[in-house]
Design an enzyme around this catalytic site. Structure first.
Site, mmCIF file in Angstrom:
data_model
loop_
_atom_site.group_PDB
_atom_site.id
_atom_site.type_symbol
_atom_site.label_atom_id
_atom_site.label_comp_id
_atom_site.label_asym_id
_atom_site.label_seq_id
_atom_site.Cartn_x
_atom_site.Cartn_y
_atom_site.Cartn_z
ATOM 1 N N THR A 72 0.865 -1.036 -0.006
ATOM 2 C CA THR A 72 0.037 0.052 0.039
ATOM 3 C C THR A 72 0.907 1.247 0.065
ATOM 4 O OG1 THR A 72 -1.800 -1.307 1.097
ATOM 5 C CG2 THR A 72 -1.748 1.330 1.372
ATOM 6 N N GLN A 178 1.061 -9.124 -6.342
ATOM 7 C CA GLN A 178 0.605 -10.404 -6.501
ATOM 8 C C GLN A 178 1.605 -11.328 -7.433
ATOM 9 O OE1 GLN A 178 -1.900 -11.921 -4.983
ATOM 10 N NE2 GLN A 178 -2.821 -10.078 -3.866
ATOM 11 N N SER A 198 5.411 -6.643 -2.164
ATOM 12 C CA SER A 198 4.949 -6.809 -0.820
ATOM 13 C C SER A 198 5.278 -8.071 0.031
ATOM 14 C CB SER A 198 3.620 -6.796 -0.606
ATOM 15 O OG SER A 198 3.221 -6.840 0.808
ATOM 16 N N HIS A 200 4.511 -9.636 2.630
ATOM 17 C CA HIS A 200 3.595 -10.751 3.201
ATOM 18 C C HIS A 200 2.836 -11.668 2.217
ATOM 19 C CE1 HIS A 200 -0.400 -8.845 2.993
ATOM 20 N NE2 HIS A 200 0.127 -7.762 2.906
ATOM 21 N N THR A 236 12.613 5.025 10.900
ATOM 22 C CA THR A 236 13.592 4.054 11.180
ATOM 23 C C THR A 236 13.063 2.670 10.393
ATOM 24 O OG1 THR A 236 14.310 4.938 13.117
ATOM 25 C CG2 THR A 236 14.699 2.611 12.949
ATOM 26 N N CYS A 331 -9.389 -7.126 0.947
ATOM 27 C CA CYS A 331 -9.658 -5.828 1.098
ATOM 28 C C CYS A 331 -10.772 -5.207 1.304
ATOM 29 C CB CYS A 331 -8.534 -4.861 0.776
ATOM 30 S SG CYS A 331 -6.800 -5.378 0.748
HETATM 31 C C1 LIG Z 1 -2.458 -5.945 -6.054
HETATM 32 C C2 LIG Z 1 -2.066 -5.489 -4.566
HETATM 33 N N1 LIG Z 1 -1.671 -4.181 -4.310
HETATM 34 C C3 LIG Z 1 -1.625 -3.870 -3.130
HETATM 35 C C4 LIG Z 1 -1.938 -4.459 -2.328
HETATM 36 C C5 LIG Z 1 -1.543 -4.057 -0.830
HETATM 37 O O1 LIG Z 1 -0.374 -4.558 -0.084
HETATM 38 P P1 LIG Z 1 0.054 -4.535 1.612
HETATM 39 O O2 LIG Z 1 -1.223 -5.340 1.986
HETATM 40 O O3 LIG Z 1 1.306 -5.036 1.620
HETATM 41 O O4 LIG Z 1 -0.197 -2.958 1.955
HETATM 42 C C6 LIG Z 1 -2.330 -5.822 -2.091
HETATM 43 C C7 LIG Z 1 -2.908 -6.479 -0.981
HETATM 44 O O5 LIG Z 1 -3.822 -7.187 -1.083
HETATM 45 C C8 LIG Z 1 -2.775 -6.158 -3.514
HETATM 46 O O6 LIG Z 1 -3.224 -7.391 -3.644
#
Ligand SMILES: Cc1ncc(COP(=O)(O)O)c(C=O)c1O
Length: 390
Positions: A72, A178, A198, A200, A236, A331
């Site tokens: 994000t 993704q 990302s 996770h 940090t 989300c």
């Molecule tokens: C395509 C995409 N972009 C951005 C994000 C956001 O990533 P994060 O959860 O690391 O903030 C996600 C999370 O589901 C995602 O699938």
């Protein structure tokens, strides 16, 4: 039996990532900006992770990797960091199937007077490069197109889109959250200027991500502070999470070719097991698709007979059977709004509430897939009027 099939929402941290994060917390917990030995040990952790992430993306310059708190923040930094260089509103192009982490900063720019073009997609969720070509204007400063769509799994022709954009003289960003760690990415071959990922989503731990920034591109930071990450992202660094991202990236790269074919085989097995089942239809592109991604919709013909059955209903029922899936993008799964992604692909508002997503991961087995297919059919059979879907 517990089966987790929501790996696009998040992945279970791999043992190597947990072990490294723990070591960092116990032994390398210094502030990477400090000059003493404690600080330098911490700085080494960050720089090792930077090399590992750069290598995952085939980025020649490790300095092109800036660590963030996740996908994000990387997306926000890309969009707003470019935009805030301009004192007057300009033009931004995105697709109509972006994640909210792109849509929301784009809406903010709209409020600031920017012109936003949202490129249409076809019924499978693909952008037509000719539409991009036709939408570029003199004042288009940035194009941002999602690489692999989180809800329907569709992959975009990023290399072509980036070339069209850069030939025009604009910057190109892709949200590869993704895709990174799941499919090979070569930022040089793709020709992108900015790319988000990302931790996770690739078996790291939550709280770290990265933005690739091609050398020479200037961004205005979102945060004012101590000037960490070469003045682009103050604050940090989250050392354990960044270390875990680094090792997760390195291991993803090492395991990728074997893992892609294994996941594709399991994904296609699930599609095949459901192929003769008339109540579910595939959403998204069958060919240009994330290797771990299965997305389906309760077919219109049958759903008319059970109007109150939505994707969320199916998610709840499968959860009771010990299987974790999601209704569209994680989300948005708290709300029962029609999926904006399915709407953009041409589904009507009722149909756009009936999508489900099953995303496979490292631990998914053939037995999981077979069991899930059987349970899914049974669940839908029970939800629908007698004999309609059985
Ligand atoms: C395509 C995409 N972009 C951005 C994000 C956001 O990533 P994060 O959860 O690391 O903030 C996600 C999370 O589901 C995602 O699938």
């Amino acid at each position: 039996m517990q089966i987790y099939l929501d790996n696009s929402a998040t992945t279970k941290p791999r043992p190597e990532a947990i072990a490294l994060a723990q070591t960092v917390l116990q032994q390398q917990w210094g502030n990477p900006s400090s000059l003493h030995n404690w600080g330098q040990r911490a700085a080494t952790v960050i720089e090792t992770a930077r090399l590992q992430v750069a290598s995952l993306l085939n980025a020649r310059d490790p300095e092109s990797i800036v660590f963030t708190s996740g996908g994000t923040e990387a997306n926000n930094l890309a969009i707003l960091g470019v935009a805030r260089q301009y004192s007057t509103p300009q033009h931004l192009i995105i697709s109509s199937v972006e994640h909210s982490a792109i849509n929301e900063p784009a809406k903010l720019l709209e409020k600031w007077g920017w012109q936003i073009t949202r490129l249409p997609v076809n019924q499978y969720g693909r952008v037509n490069p000719l539409d991009l070509q036709a939408s570029l204007q003199k004042n288009t400063v940035l194009v941002s197109i999602i690489y692999g769509q989180s809800e329907v799994g569709t992959l975009q022709p990023i290399e072509r889109l980036a070339k069209i954009t850069r030939d025009h003289g604009s910057l190109f960003h892709t949200d590869a959250v993704q895709v990174a760690g799941r499919l090979p990415i070569d930022v040089e071959r793709l020709g992108v200027d900015l790319l988000s990922l990302s931790s996770h989503k690739i078996y790291g731990i939550q709280g770290a991500g990265a933005l690739y920034i091609r050398r020479g591109i200037q961004l205005v930071p979102l945060l004012g502070g101590g000037g960490q990450e070469k003045n682009i992202r103050s604050g940090t660094q989250a050392l354990p999470a960044i270390a875990a991202l680094g090792i997760a990236a390195e291991l993803a790269a090492a395991e990728m070719s074997v893992e892609i074919s294994r996941l594709q085989r399991l994904r296609d097995r699930l599609f095949d097991l459901l192929a003769d089942y008339p109540c579910l239809e595939i959403t998204g592109d069958r060919l240009y698709r994330l290797p771990h991604h299965v997305s389906l919709i309760l077919s219109d013909r049958f759903a008319a007979k059970a109007k109150d059955v939505t994707g969320k209903t199916i998610v709840r029922q499968l959860n009771m059977a010990g299987i974790g899936i999601s209704a569209g993008s994680a989300c948005h799964s708290g709300k029962l709004n029609p999926s904006p992604i399915l709407l953009a692909m041409g589904y009507d508002a009722a149909a756009a509430k009936r999508g489900i997503r099953l995303t496979l991961g490292k631990d998914t087995t053939e037995a999981d897939i077979d069991w899930t297919a059987m349970v899914l059919k049974q669940v839908i059979c029970r939800l629908m009027p007698p004999l309609v879907c059985c």
